[in-house]
Design a protein around this motif. Structure first.
Motif, mmCIF file in Angstrom:
data_model
loop_
_atom_site.group_PDB
_atom_site.id
_atom_site.type_symbol
_atom_site.label_atom_id
_atom_site.label_comp_id
_atom_site.label_asym_id
_atom_site.label_seq_id
_atom_site.Cartn_x
_atom_site.Cartn_y
_atom_site.Cartn_z
ATOM 1 N N GLU A 1 0.854 -1.190 0.000
ATOM 2 C CA GLU A 1 0.000 0.000 0.000
ATOM 3 C C GLU A 1 0.885 1.234 0.000
ATOM 4 O O GLU A 1 1.948 1.236 0.614
ATOM 5 C CB GLU A 1 -0.895 0.014 1.243
ATOM 6 C CG GLU A 1 -1.786 -1.209 1.354
ATOM 7 C CD GLU A 1 -2.529 -1.250 2.667
ATOM 8 O OE1 GLU A 1 -2.956 -0.184 3.162
ATOM 9 O OE2 GLU A 1 -2.668 -2.357 3.215
ATOM 10 N N ASN A 2 0.416 2.297 -0.647
ATOM 11 C CA ASN A 2 1.257 3.482 -0.780
ATOM 12 C C ASN A 2 1.295 4.369 0.457
ATOM 13 O O ASN A 2 2.122 5.272 0.539
ATOM 14 C CB ASN A 2 0.844 4.311 -1.995
ATOM 15 C CG ASN A 2 -0.520 4.925 -1.832
ATOM 16 O OD1 ASN A 2 -1.386 4.367 -1.162
ATOM 17 N ND2 ASN A 2 -0.741 6.070 -2.452
ATOM 18 N N SER B 1 4.470 7.227 4.294
ATOM 19 C CA SER B 1 4.832 5.843 4.612
ATOM 20 C C SER B 1 4.289 4.912 3.541
ATOM 21 O O SER B 1 3.510 5.328 2.684
ATOM 22 C CB SER B 1 4.243 5.445 5.972
ATOM 23 O OG SER B 1 2.829 5.464 5.909
ATOM 24 N N PHE B 2 4.708 3.658 3.615
ATOM 25 C CA PHE B 2 4.055 2.607 2.842
ATOM 26 C C PHE B 2 3.915 1.385 3.725
ATOM 27 O O PHE B 2 4.538 1.277 4.777
ATOM 28 C CB PHE B 2 4.770 2.309 1.518
ATOM 29 C CG PHE B 2 6.122 1.664 1.632
ATOM 30 C CD1 PHE B 2 6.253 0.283 1.590
ATOM 31 C CD2 PHE B 2 7.271 2.431 1.729
ATOM 32 C CE1 PHE B 2 7.506 -0.319 1.660
ATOM 33 C CE2 PHE B 2 8.524 1.844 1.800
ATOM 34 C CZ PHE B 2 8.640 0.466 1.766
ATOM 35 N N VAL B 3 3.053 0.469 3.305
ATOM 36 C CA VAL B 3 2.709 -0.699 4.106
ATOM 37 C C VAL B 3 2.923 -1.955 3.279
ATOM 38 O O VAL B 3 2.501 -2.016 2.115
ATOM 39 C CB VAL B 3 1.238 -0.641 4.560
ATOM 40 C CG1 VAL B 3 0.903 -1.813 5.455
ATOM 41 C CG2 VAL B 3 0.926 0.680 5.235
ATOM 42 N N VAL B 4 3.558 -2.955 3.868
ATOM 43 C CA VAL B 4 3.756 -4.246 3.219
ATOM 44 C C VAL B 4 2.991 -5.293 4.030
ATOM 45 O O VAL B 4 3.157 -5.378 5.250
ATOM 46 C CB VAL B 4 5.259 -4.608 3.157
ATOM 47 C CG1 VAL B 4 5.463 -6.006 2.608
ATOM 48 C CG2 VAL B 4 6.012 -3.594 2.317
ATOM 49 N N ASN B 5 2.144 -6.056 3.363
ATOM 50 C CA ASN B 5 1.430 -7.155 4.006
ATOM 51 C C ASN B 5 2.189 -8.429 3.667
ATOM 52 O O ASN B 5 2.354 -8.762 2.492
ATOM 53 C CB ASN B 5 -0.005 -7.218 3.483
ATOM 54 C CG ASN B 5 -0.835 -8.270 4.170
ATOM 55 O OD1 ASN B 5 -0.369 -9.004 5.025
ATOM 56 N ND2 ASN B 5 -2.093 -8.345 3.783
ATOM 57 N N VAL B 6 2.672 -9.130 4.695
ATOM 58 C CA VAL B 6 3.450 -10.338 4.466
ATOM 59 C C VAL B 6 2.690 -11.573 4.935
ATOM 60 O O VAL B 6 1.910 -11.526 5.878
ATOM 61 C CB VAL B 6 4.835 -10.288 5.151
ATOM 62 C CG1 VAL B 6 5.695 -9.194 4.537
ATOM 63 C CG2 VAL B 6 4.720 -10.111 6.644
#
Length: 108
Positions: A31-32, A40-45
């Motif tokens: 996500e941006n 910020s940005f978001v990473v879903n792992v």
């Protein structure tokens, strides 16, 4: 003396591991931004091991301080991992939460 040395080693061993958020995870989305108030940005792992396995990991620009090129490269690496399905390791240099990630490694 042996007890003192043992105590020091135990205390320092925690510092060595500090910041390792997730290892060998798969990026399932990027996500941006976290919200409109923070750059910020978001990473879903998915999968992996560590305190941020199977969760959202936030990369605030402020976490890299004046080194904004590191922040931009992390975003690029996150997109590469998402596109290729390669595994990632994610690290924070500031704390052991999923809210201040700064470093991302992509690997086969």
């Amino acid at each position: 003396m042996k007890k003192v040395c043992l105590c020091i080693l135990i205390c320092l061993s925690g510092l060595v591991e500090a910041g390792g958020l997730v290892q060998n995870a798969t990026v399932v989305s990027v996500e941006n931004t976290k919200n409109l108030d923070v750059d910020s940005f978001v990473v879903n792992v998915s999968g992996g091991t560590g305190i941020c396995a199977n969760s959202l990991v936030f990369f605030p620009a402020a976490a890299t301080g004046s080194h904004q090129e590191i922040y931009r490269r992390a975003f690029s690496i996150a997109l590469t991992a998402l596109s290729t399905g390669m595994k990632v390791d994610i690290h924070s240099f500031s704390d052991d939460t999923c809210d201040n990630a700064t470093w991302l490694k992509v690997k086969k």
